[in-house]
Write a protein that holds these residues in place. Sequence first.
Motif, PDB file in Angstrom:
ATOM      1  N   ILE A 130      16.668 -31.113  59.233  1.00 59.34           N
ATOM      2  CA  ILE A 130      17.457 -30.168  58.439  1.00 59.34           C
ATOM      3  C   ILE A 130      17.212 -28.766  58.975  1.00 59.34           C
ATOM      4  O   ILE A 130      16.059 -28.363  59.179  1.00 59.34           O
ATOM      5  N   CYS A 131      18.264 -28.011  59.218  1.00 62.61           N
ATOM      6  CA  CYS A 131      18.052 -26.646  59.707  1.00 62.61           C
ATOM      7  C   CYS A 131      18.789 -25.612  58.863  1.00 62.61           C
ATOM      8  O   CYS A 131      18.869 -24.443  59.246  1.00 62.61           O
ATOM      9  N   GLY A 132      19.282 -26.013  57.698  1.00 66.56           N
ATOM     10  CA  GLY A 132      20.020 -25.082  56.861  1.00 66.56           C
ATOM     11  C   GLY A 132      19.260 -24.685  55.614  1.00 66.56           C
ATOM     12  O   GLY A 132      18.033 -24.776  55.539  1.00 66.56           O
ATOM     13  N   ALA A 133      20.017 -24.260  54.598  1.00 69.56           N
ATOM     14  CA  ALA A 133      19.416 -23.795  53.352  1.00 69.56           C
ATOM     15  C   ALA A 133      18.682 -24.905  52.626  1.00 69.56           C
ATOM     16  O   ALA A 133      17.830 -24.634  51.774  1.00 69.56           O
ATOM     17  N   GLY A 134      18.993 -26.168  52.937  1.00 69.22           N
ATOM     18  CA  GLY A 134      18.336 -27.286  52.279  1.00 69.22           C
ATOM     19  C   GLY A 134      16.960 -27.607  52.824  1.00 69.22           C
ATOM     20  O   GLY A 134      16.267 -28.485  52.308  1.00 69.22           O
ATOM     21  N   ALA A 135      16.520 -26.889  53.865  1.00 66.71           N
ATOM     22  CA  ALA A 135      15.166 -27.067  54.369  1.00 66.71           C
ATOM     23  C   ALA A 135      14.168 -26.445  53.402  1.00 66.71           C
ATOM     24  O   ALA A 135      14.536 -25.630  52.547  1.00 66.71           O
ATOM     25  N   ARG A 136      12.893 -26.817  53.512  1.00 64.23           N
ATOM     26  CA  ARG A 136      11.869 -26.113  52.762  1.00 64.23           C
ATOM     27  C   ARG A 136      11.919 -24.650  53.176  1.00 64.23           C
ATOM     28  O   ARG A 136      12.028 -24.326  54.348  1.00 64.23           O
ATOM     29  N   ARG A 137      11.874 -23.768  52.206  1.00 65.62           N
ATOM     30  CA  ARG A 137      11.946 -22.314  52.429  1.00 65.62           C
ATOM     31  C   ARG A 137      13.342 -21.871  52.849  1.00 65.62           C
ATOM     32  O   ARG A 137      13.528 -20.728  53.297  1.00 65.62           O
ATOM     33  N   TRP A 144       6.848 -28.113  59.449  1.00 65.73           N
ATOM     34  CA  TRP A 144       7.774 -26.985  59.364  1.00 65.73           C
ATOM     35  C   TRP A 144       8.772 -27.131  58.210  1.00 65.73           C
ATOM     36  O   TRP A 144       9.623 -26.273  58.016  1.00 65.73           O
ATOM     37  N   GLY A 145       8.721 -28.223  57.465  1.00 67.79           N
ATOM     38  CA  GLY A 145       9.567 -28.374  56.290  1.00 67.79           C
ATOM     39  C   GLY A 145      11.010 -28.705  56.584  1.00 67.79           C
ATOM     40  O   GLY A 145      11.902 -28.341  55.798  1.00 67.79           O
ATOM     41  N   VAL A 146      11.258 -29.420  57.688  1.00 64.85           N
ATOM     42  CA  VAL A 146      12.638 -29.712  58.087  1.00 64.85           C
ATOM     43  C   VAL A 146      12.864 -31.212  58.300  1.00 64.85           C
ATOM     44  O   VAL A 146      13.879 -31.618  58.862  1.00 64.85           O
ATOM     45  N   ALA A 147      11.942 -32.040  57.837  1.00 62.19           N
ATOM     46  CA  ALA A 147      12.010 -33.479  58.113  1.00 62.19           C
ATOM     47  C   ALA A 147      13.068 -34.175  57.273  1.00 62.19           C
ATOM     48  O   ALA A 147      13.375 -33.772  56.152  1.00 62.19           O
ATOM     49  N   THR A 148      13.633 -35.240  57.838  1.00 63.22           N
ATOM     50  CA  THR A 148      14.467 -36.184  57.102  1.00 63.22           C
ATOM     51  C   THR A 148      13.817 -37.562  57.255  1.00 63.22           C
ATOM     52  O   THR A 148      12.723 -37.689  57.813  1.00 63.22           O
ATOM     53  N   SER A 149      14.512 -38.580  56.819  1.00 58.71           N
ATOM     54  CA  SER A 149      13.997 -39.947  56.971  1.00 58.71           C
ATOM     55  C   SER A 149      14.087 -40.439  58.406  1.00 58.71           C
ATOM     56  O   SER A 149      13.563 -41.513  58.723  1.00 58.71           O
ATOM     57  N   HIS A 150      14.742 -39.677  59.281  1.00 60.16           N
ATOM     58  CA  HIS A 150      14.980 -40.108  60.651  1.00 60.16           C
ATOM     59  C   HIS A 150      14.364 -39.103  61.620  1.00 60.16           C
ATOM     60  O   HIS A 150      14.719 -37.919  61.593  1.00 60.16           O
ATOM     61  N   PRO A 151      13.461 -39.520  62.494  1.00 62.46           N
ATOM     62  CA  PRO A 151      12.731 -38.596  63.358  1.00 62.46           C
ATOM     63  C   PRO A 151      13.614 -37.721  64.240  1.00 62.46           C
ATOM     64  O   PRO A 151      13.234 -36.596  64.567  1.00 62.46           O
ATOM     65  N   ARG A 152      14.789 -38.230  64.630  1.00 62.10           N
ATOM     66  CA  ARG A 152      15.635 -37.457  65.541  1.00 62.10           C
ATOM     67  C   ARG A 152      16.577 -36.508  64.819  1.00 62.10           C
ATOM     68  O   ARG A 152      17.328 -35.773  65.466  1.00 62.10           O
ATOM     69  N   ILE A 153      16.570 -36.531  63.488  1.00 61.02           N
ATOM     70  CA  ILE A 153      17.470 -35.681  62.711  1.00 61.02           C
ATOM     71  C   ILE A 153      16.636 -34.751  61.827  1.00 61.02           C
ATOM     72  O   ILE A 153      15.806 -35.205  61.040  1.00 61.02           O
ATOM     73  N   ALA A 160      19.345 -35.508  71.861  1.00 65.06           N
ATOM     74  CA  ALA A 160      17.972 -36.004  71.773  1.00 65.06           C
ATOM     75  C   ALA A 160      17.418 -35.684  70.385  1.00 65.06           C
ATOM     76  O   ALA A 160      16.635 -36.449  69.823  1.00 65.06           O
ATOM     77  N   VAL A 161      17.882 -34.537  69.860  1.00 65.68           N
ATOM     78  CA  VAL A 161      17.600 -34.146  68.475  1.00 65.68           C
ATOM     79  C   VAL A 161      18.892 -33.645  67.873  1.00 65.68           C
ATOM     80  O   VAL A 161      19.690 -32.972  68.543  1.00 65.68           O
ATOM     81  N   VAL A 162      19.127 -33.975  66.601  1.00 65.86           N
ATOM     82  CA  VAL A 162      20.274 -33.454  65.858  1.00 65.86           C
ATOM     83  C   VAL A 162      19.748 -32.576  64.733  1.00 65.86           C
ATOM     84  O   VAL A 162      18.891 -33.002  63.948  1.00 65.86           O
ATOM     85  N   LEU A 163      20.240 -31.348  64.675  1.00 63.84           N
ATOM     86  CA  LEU A 163      19.886 -30.433  63.588  1.00 63.84           C
ATOM     87  C   LEU A 163      21.068 -30.342  62.632  1.00 63.84           C
ATOM     88  O   LEU A 163      22.188 -30.031  63.051  1.00 63.84           O
ATOM     89  N   ALA A 164      20.814 -30.611  61.371  1.00 62.86           N
ATOM     90  CA  ALA A 164      21.880 -30.615  60.360  1.00 62.86           C
ATOM     91  C   ALA A 164      21.867 -29.300  59.597  1.00 62.86           C
ATOM     92  O   ALA A 164      21.015 -29.073  58.742  1.00 62.86           O
TER      93      ALA A 164
END
Length: 548
Positions: A521-528, A510-519, A302-306
């Motif tokens: 970012i949850c790694g070092a590339g997230a904000r903060r 929360w600084g984890v958005a991508t261009s796709h609502p269901r995906i 339902a959600v993918v965290l990269a």
Amino acid sequence: MSERTHDVVIIGGGHNGLVAATYLAQAGRSVLVLEREPQVGGAAISADAFAGTGARLSRYSYLVSLLPTRIIRELGLGLEIEIELARRRYSSYTPVPGVGAAGVGAARAGALDGIASAASAAGLLVDNGDAEATRASFARIGAAADFDAWNVFYEDTARLARAVLPTVCEPLLTRSEARLLVDDDILWTSLIERPLGAVITDRFKNDLVRGVVATDGLIGTFTSPGDRSLDTNRCFLYHVIGNETGDWDVPIGGMGAVTGALEQAARAACARLELRSEVTSVTPDGAVDYRREGRVERTRGAVVLANVAPWVLRELLGAGGTASAVIEKPEGAQVKVNLLLTRLPRLKDASVSSEAAFGGTFHVNESYEQLQAAYEQALAGEIPSVLPCEIYCHSLTDPSILAPELAQAGAHTLTVFALHTPHRALTEGNNDEMRAQLQAAVLLSLNSALAERIEPLLMTDAAGRPCIETKTTLDLEHALNLPGGNIFHGELSWPFLEDDEPRGTPAERWGVATSHPRILICGAGARRGGGVSGLGGHNAAMAVLEGA
């Protein structure tokens, strides 16, 4: 192809992925973590790098600063599940350089004896346990006038940290809100809006002191302190806000102990971890294909965290669309060397013990002028003639990573992190040659600060090989899927949003958005994100829960 569905699918079992998995599984979500390696942890692992020696090294990541006590407490780490971090007494030691660029060039040509005889009789030892000893050390290098400026400067960074650090586990503030929270326009302007180099040269007179301050803005970046991009400032900020003091702690048992605790917490919360499962593609609607045991399987979240770099996510999406505004492949600019020694080397500086010098961060050839000269040489496509290096000795603070007989015999590990070695110089065809050249440059730089060469102190492994391991940016790309060997997954961002940036969705806040609502970012590339902090994982999990 059969398809399993989960509330959350996490791509990558690094420490951020494990943090996110634990929070979400504890909240009752069905969570699947897909990890391509035979173990979780990503860069935050321990490894038997030297076969048969009994030493277990933190192979890639090695210190912890930004992991909030809040995350440790909420996940039960340190209580139900053991995790222990140790503070180092010494902040840093920096010898006065004894070899100039010409001297190192001569040494490369074969005059290695010149290194051992070069005069470097003093150094700056910053002792967190003895302010007067630190004052005396400043005086010994001719920087007595900078001691008070040093204390005032780091009192300023501590005030900034006390304002900023509590916000990193909350929805992002805007720039204006963050500035009001800091409540000091002079401090804000000097560290957030002016190039770091201008602040350093304004506040400090001694070139060596300037260099020690500047290095925290250059770790893993390829830039100059005076650059108006402010990349140095962002890197510096994350290095000085940890623990509200800027202290970097040693994980007892090695970095693998941190990952082990996180894995235990994730499994206890009933997150499902599938190892040797390499994700090959992801679609905007949450379909994830991965290769496991020779078969291609599909799952859907339902959600993918990269928990991979945004550039890697972009490649996984393929024709499905970009993950973010990332348009250039990131670039790392460091080489890492792990060593196992029979004992610590002797220093030229007789006023400082090896245990004190290596007890914090040992800076070599990192005066301000040397850092700038190395950057300019690397920018011109050369390996710097004097390579700036930082050294860390885990085993002084935590001998548990060594077999008892090794520790009793006086053996020690060293980790060297060399700056200004950009990925652009490496190719698949020249990586082996460049690795050898970079290793030689690291040893040459290190030897310039020692009273004896370090090579004879190297232990040998079970096959009789010297215990030294060098990792280039290309090696990191291969081993850890870090594009360009960039340890931060890309350019660091401020821990706040610009006033005109959108924050209408939980992912944006929360600084984890991508261009796709269901995906997300949850790694070092997230904000903060960046460093061993767990922030990317925590904040992605909070965005998922807020959006429920």
